[in-house]
Design a protein around this motif. Sequence first.
Motif, short mmCIF file in Angstrom:
data_model
loop_
_atom_site.label_atom_id
_atom_site.label_comp_id
_atom_site.label_asym_id
_atom_site.label_seq_id
_atom_site.Cartn_x
_atom_site.Cartn_y
_atom_site.Cartn_z
N LYS A 68 -11.96 -11.44 -37.61
CA LYS A 68 -11.50 -10.50 -36.91
C LYS A 68 -10.00 -10.42 -37.10
N GLU A 69 -9.48 -9.29 -37.22
CA GLU A 69 -8.08 -8.95 -37.35
C GLU A 69 -7.39 -9.95 -38.18
N ASN A 70 -7.83 -10.05 -39.34
CA ASN A 70 -7.16 -10.92 -40.18
C ASN A 70 -7.18 -12.49 -39.90
N ASP A 71 -8.20 -12.90 -39.06
CA ASP A 71 -8.36 -14.25 -38.55
C ASP A 71 -9.84 -14.63 -38.52
N CYS A 72 -10.20 -15.93 -39.30
CA CYS A 72 -11.38 -16.11 -39.13
C CYS A 72 -11.73 -17.38 -38.37
N TRP A 73 -12.90 -17.50 -37.78
CA TRP A 73 -13.01 -19.07 -37.19
C TRP A 73 -14.57 -18.92 -36.94
N CYS A 74 -15.02 -20.20 -36.44
CA CYS A 74 -16.60 -20.47 -35.93
C CYS A 74 -16.72 -20.35 -34.57
N GLN A 75 -17.82 -19.61 -34.31
CA GLN A 75 -18.19 -19.47 -32.88
C GLN A 75 -18.97 -20.25 -32.95
N CYS A 76 -18.71 -21.67 -32.00
CA CYS A 76 -19.60 -22.72 -32.04
C CYS A 76 -20.70 -22.74 -31.09
N GLY A 77 -21.80 -23.46 -31.61
CA GLY A 77 -22.92 -23.32 -30.97
C GLY A 77 -22.78 -24.38 -29.86
N PRO A 78 -23.76 -24.30 -28.72
CA PRO A 78 -23.57 -25.03 -27.59
C PRO A 78 -23.63 -26.72 -27.83
N LYS A 79 -24.32 -26.94 -29.02
CA LYS A 79 -24.51 -28.53 -29.24
C LYS A 79 -23.27 -28.98 -29.95
N PHE A 80 -22.16 -28.08 -30.50
CA PHE A 80 -21.20 -28.45 -31.32
C PHE A 80 -19.80 -27.74 -30.73
N PRO A 81 -19.39 -28.13 -29.62
CA PRO A 81 -18.25 -27.35 -28.95
C PRO A 81 -16.93 -27.71 -29.81
N GLU A 82 -16.79 -28.50 -30.71
CA GLU A 82 -15.53 -28.66 -31.33
C GLU A 82 -15.76 -28.45 -33.06
N CYS A 83 -16.51 -27.42 -33.29
CA CYS A 83 -16.95 -27.05 -34.56
C CYS A 83 -15.69 -26.62 -35.16
#
Length: 560
Positions: A68-83
């Motif tokens: 979104k808005e020229n930025d990308c990231w991972c929406q972590c799952g509940p088992k991997f909060p530091e993804c």
Amino acid sequence: VTETRTGPLGCSNYDNLDSVSSVLVQSPENKIQLQGLQVILPEYLQERFVQAALSYIACNSEGEFICKENDCWCQCGPKFPECNCPYMDIQAMEENLLRISETWNTYNSEFEDSDEFKLFMKRLPMNYFLNTSTVMHLWTMDSNFQRRYDQLENSMKQLFLKAQKTVHKLFGLSKRCHKQPLIRMPKQRSSNYWLNRIQSFLYCNENGLLGSFSEETHTCTCPNDQVACHGFLPCTVGDGSACLSCAPDNRTRCGTCNAGYMLSQGLCKPEVAESTEHYIGFETDLQDLEMKYLLQKTDRRIEVHAIFISNDMRLNSWFDPSWRKRMLLTLKSNKYKSSLVHMILGLSLQICLTKNSTLEPVLAVYINPFGGSHSESWFMPVNENNFPDWERTKLDLPLQCYNWTLTLGNKWKTFFETVHIYLRSRIKSNGPNGNDSIYYEPLEFIDPSRNLGYMKINNIQVFGYSMHFDPEAIRDLILQLDYPYTQGSQDSALLQLLEIRDRVNKLSPPGQRRLDLFSCLLRHRLKLSTSEVVRIQSALQAFNAKLPNTVDYDTTKLCS
């Protein structure tokens, strides 16, 4: 998807899809580019395929990849909060930054241990205190040391740019981490740091301990709050109250001082002229109120006895006042009173007129301070610019007699040797309206048959006091300008003459510029030649320019 790798995207010939070697590219900043297989998928599968592929590659199947808005990231799952945190990459960059800091310290240590640095320290003078400006001047004069410092600066600039890039990457990788990385940038060391470091080596490097020097307080801060690193701090050499040089037997104290300063207990303090009373007096024991009372009473205790001289008239004799009369009162000090100078506080004349005379006396007074010709006198500005005016008092005598008194007092007192008085008369007559007064010169009066009357002066008194004057002592001061008795006696003599000059000139009459009365004193009371007077005045002016917080003033020449 058969293979993943980082680096530039490379694809084989699209004619044989089974041989495509790379379809996805992943960079450390999670900037992902996708080409290859998805291009030939049906349109309804493309978006879902790309989403799944990016989540698998970028998020390692631990979350859903979102842009979104020229930025990308991972929406972590509940088992991997530091993804979103690539810990391995972050740790590698932290280690890289630590290695940069170690290299940074190594470069600084190598600079301190270099032959150029050691030779520069060895050449620094130790017999006086070196402030940062002096150290910087000596630094710029040493080309080898400057070249070695430039080399250090260039290496540091490259290292600092490398550190900045590493820190920028660390911020990018860790912006969605719950725990921020440890970032320690190397501290840049300017030339001011090294100037202070050099001072610390000079003055805070005793007993194997190196402290930190503060030029502001001239103190050392030693390791572990000890005082053992303090060294001897030399005296400060410079202008004004600083030392001219340090004492050879104890360099922490001044040995000599600048012009206008005297050595006192190892310090240079402003030199103050001794009392001038030994050379010339200025004051009387009379208090202001006492002097005012004696002047009002024209008391003979403050009368200065002078010789009356006039070729135009005689005292207590009637004379025709139609023409200007000149008279003078002189003391002839060089002949009779060579050890005295004289101050005038007031002047009094008793003038009488014949009955029914319409004459009005007009007085002009000139003061000659120390002798010489009449041209070396100054005009007394009676009733101008707050200067006192004549006061006339009618005397209880059969004739029209008045006391004419001019009171100067302490405010307007001045030196005098001769008082020149010019008396002329004017005729007072009624104006056309009968109420106004019109004054005529006697020769201009329209009725020559009218009796103008006669005039006489019964007495003239000068009020003031005489003061001690030692011409030989002043000549001795002047002699020391060329032949000083001891070291520093020339400055002491100049300071004394400067004090005498200023005090004498301060008693000049009111005006925009002071009169140069001091030159008159040298010329007529010490009998110095014109060239000698000019030489003394030039020496005083040059000496005065060196003194702290002094402003010289222009004077008007009075004596030739």
